[in-house]
Design a protein around this motif. Structure first.
Motif, PDB file in Angstrom:
ATOM      1  N   ARG A  10       6.201  11.780   4.061  1.00  0.00           N
ATOM      2  CA  ARG A  10       5.970  10.243   4.755  1.00  0.00           C
ATOM      3  C   ARG A  10       5.840   9.511   5.560  1.00  0.00           C
ATOM      4  O   ARG A  10       4.785   8.541   5.975  1.00  0.00           O
ATOM      5  N   THR A  61       1.550   4.831   0.730  1.00  0.00           N
ATOM      6  CA  THR A  61       0.469   6.240   1.830  1.00  0.00           C
ATOM      7  C   THR A  61       0.743   7.719   1.287  1.00  0.00           C
ATOM      8  O   THR A  61       1.799   7.714   0.898  1.00  0.00           O
ATOM      9  N   GLU A  62      -0.452   7.981   0.665  1.00  0.00           N
ATOM     10  CA  GLU A  62       0.266   9.509   0.246  1.00  0.00           C
ATOM     11  C   GLU A  62       0.578  10.436   1.425  1.00  0.00           C
ATOM     12  O   GLU A  62       0.068  10.668   2.596  1.00  0.00           O
ATOM     13  N   THR A 115       0.796  -1.578  -0.187  1.00  0.00           N
ATOM     14  CA  THR A 115      -0.261   0.007   0.045  1.00  0.00           C
ATOM     15  C   THR A 115       0.767   1.327   0.241  1.00  0.00           C
ATOM     16  O   THR A 115       1.984   1.405   0.658  1.00  0.00           O
ATOM     17  N   SER A 154      -1.544   6.641   9.897  1.00  0.00           N
ATOM     18  CA  SER A 154      -2.979   5.852   9.539  1.00  0.00           C
ATOM     19  C   SER A 154      -2.653   5.082   9.987  1.00  0.00           C
ATOM     20  O   SER A 154      -3.136   4.209  10.246  1.00  0.00           O
ATOM     21  N   ALA A 198       2.677  10.392   7.351  1.00  0.00           N
ATOM     22  CA  ALA A 198       1.509   9.851   6.767  1.00  0.00           C
ATOM     23  C   ALA A 198       1.245   8.868   7.189  1.00  0.00           C
ATOM     24  O   ALA A 198       0.346   8.378   7.649  1.00  0.00           O
ATOM     25  N   VAL A 199       2.421   7.661   7.744  1.00  0.00           N
ATOM     26  CA  VAL A 199       2.634   6.468   7.009  1.00  0.00           C
ATOM     27  C   VAL A 199       1.786   6.145   9.379  1.00  0.00           C
ATOM     28  O   VAL A 199       1.130   5.691   9.210  1.00  0.00           O
TER      29      VAL A 199
END
Length: 503
Positions: free
Chosen positions: A257, A4-5, A2, A264, A260-261
């Motif tokens: 980045r 992640t944006e 996956t 989430s 974001a990870v």
């Protein structure tokens, strides 16, 4: 997997604190390799600069390059490091096609230099101290060229070509301690540190440190921790970043980045990553090994290196003025602002301006030509300033010709254009193109008389007290003389002939 944006930079910093570690590899400018006598000269036919030692053939024995050791000590001293009284090499074991011995001769727990620092100045003048963990000696790998794919990487390639000319070239790896406390300015600190380190390496004369040629490259290690906490997060390592701008972009992207990870609910994987110049992103490379994965052990074929204290102090006495201190001194001597000095540094013009001043040019004129006409020419041609076909001595000669009245600024620009075009030195270009200022008072007076006669209405205005109108007559004379008159002298003659006193 996956993807992640990345979150916005502001959102990332609202929740997390970045911690960086920078590993910079510098190719030393020695004539021969680290452990053999093979040439390090660029541009040779692939695999033509190799021998049994750098190819790892059975029975071959390495010998340490003394100049490389001297360069390592100089770098360590300039970084305020302690220099080891006794250190040794180790074998770092791993298999990769560009490593013909299947191990890299490096230094592990006994580096030649350790526990130093480098102060870097950010664009607003703030000084940030970056602590240095170690600087150690090792050898470079060969070069792999992956053919047949769309990206130039091994994935998707049909085959790979290996050139071992670079295998064994002396490297110094400079490793920082964790860089904390930079906050939102972490990417800026990373860029400033690598820029300052590059200037330092060049000042020492141990390498040209040209990042675009791979002579200096940076691995950007980055992790995030929640604001207000102390424990470091899991790091990623973006490998072989080869420009100052890219160092900053890589750090910035990884902050976004990671955030974001983590936001989430995901987990950061400790891995190496590739940086992409086109969009500033990074992508996964491979899971990052720990030190024990390399099975380090002392190199049995090399004796320890034990720099004597006397020799170290002799080398310390040869160190040049540190680049940041030198820039501050020059900025005060030249009377320029922090912003202007940063622009000069960014353009790579500091040493060129210094050399031009040493060749006899006034400081303001040296800056004017390098940061003006010559910077424009470099930009148009896609070259660095020091790659232009003009020397500081030639620029100084142009300024001298202007000062003595042989040239005006317009003619001087044409002279520089001629020098850049390969027409010869400034005096030769002046002679060939007939560019000297018209200094014959008779010829100049005749041109002024002609301009007054042809512009009677303007002449009457000047006689009536409108001295500013003389500019039109000056322009007419300059046109007649093809720009080769001294405009100030022309104006004097016009007013004199019209019986007007300026002021």
């Amino acid at each position: 997997m996956t993807v992640t944006e990345p979150v916005s930079y502001e959102d990332a910093l609202a929740s997390y604190d970045p911690v960086m570690g920078l590993e910079v590899h510098v190719e030393l400018g020695t004539k021969t390799k680290m452990f053999c006598g093979c040439s390090t000269e660029l541009g040779a036919e692939p695999n033509s600069q190799t021998c049994p030692t750098c190819l790892g053939m059975p029975g071959s024995l390495p010998v340490v390059n003394a100049v490389a050791v001297e360069s390592a000590v100089k770098i360590g001293l300039a970084l305020h490091c302690d220099i080891a009284e006794w250190c040794r090499f180790a074998r770092k074991n791993y298999f990769y096609p560009d490593m013909p011995k299947n191990f890299q001769t490096s230094q592990y727990d006994e580096p030649i230099a350790f526990n130093g620092y480098l102060d870097v100045q950010l664009e607003d003048g703030e000084v940030f101290r970056v602590e240095i963990e170690r600087a150690h000696m090792e050898e470079d790998t060969g070069k792999s060229t992956h053919v047949g794919g769309a990206t130039g990487r091994i994935h998707g390639a049909s085959h790979s070509l290996l050139d071992y000319n670079r295998a064994g070239i002396p490297l110094i790896e400079i490793v920082t301690k964790p860089i904390e406390g930079a906050g939102a300015r972490a990417p800026e600190v990373a860029k400033a540190y690598v820029a300052e380190l590059r200037e330092l390496i060049r000042a020492l004369g141990v390498s040209e440190a040209r990042m675009e040629m791979g002579q200096m490259r940076c691995d950007v290690n980055l992790s995030l921790r929640p604001n207000g906490t102390e424990k470091f997060g899991t790091r990623s390592e973006t490998k072989n970043v080869n420009s100052l701008r890219s160092v900053e972009r890589a750090a910035r992207f990884e902050i976004q980045r990671h955030a974001a990870v983590l936001s989430s609910g995901g987990t950061i994987v400790q891995e190496t990553r590739h940086f992409h110049e086109d969009d500033g992103s990074t992508t996964s490379g491979r899971i990052k090994e720990e030190a024990e994965d390399y099975r380090y052990f002392p190199e049995p074929d090399l004796v320890p290196v034990a720099p004597s204290r006397e020799w170290v102090e002799e080398l310390r006495a040869t160190l040049p003025e540190l680049p940041r201190l030198r820039r501050n001194r020059l900025r005060e001597e030249w009377g320029v602002s922090e912003h202007d000095m940063q622009s000069i540094l960014n353009a790579g013009a500091v040493d060129l301006i210094v050399a031009t001043i040493e060749a006899g040019a006034p400081a303001d004129q040296a800056r004017k030509w390098w940061m003006g006409e010559l910077a424009r020419s470099a930009n148009e041609s896609g070259k660095a300033l020091d790659e232009l076909a003009i020397t500081p001595a030639q620029v100084a000669r142009v300024t001298a010709l202007v000062k003595e009245g042989s040239l005006n600024d317009k003619l001087a620009r044409q002279v520089i254009e001629g020098v850049l075009a390969g027409e010869g030195d400034p005096d030769t270009v002046v002679d060939k193109r007939g560019l000297k200022v018209v200094s014959d008072e008779g010829a100049l007076g005749a041109a002024v008389d002609e301009a007054i006669a042809a512009n009677a209405a303007i002449a009457d205005k000047i006689r009536g007290g409108k001295v500013a109108a003389a500019g039109a007559l000056v322009g007419a004379v300059m046109k007649t003389t093809r720009g080769q008159a001294d405009a100030a002298r022309v104006k004097e003659l016009i007013l004199q002939k019209l019986g007007v006193t300026e002021g």
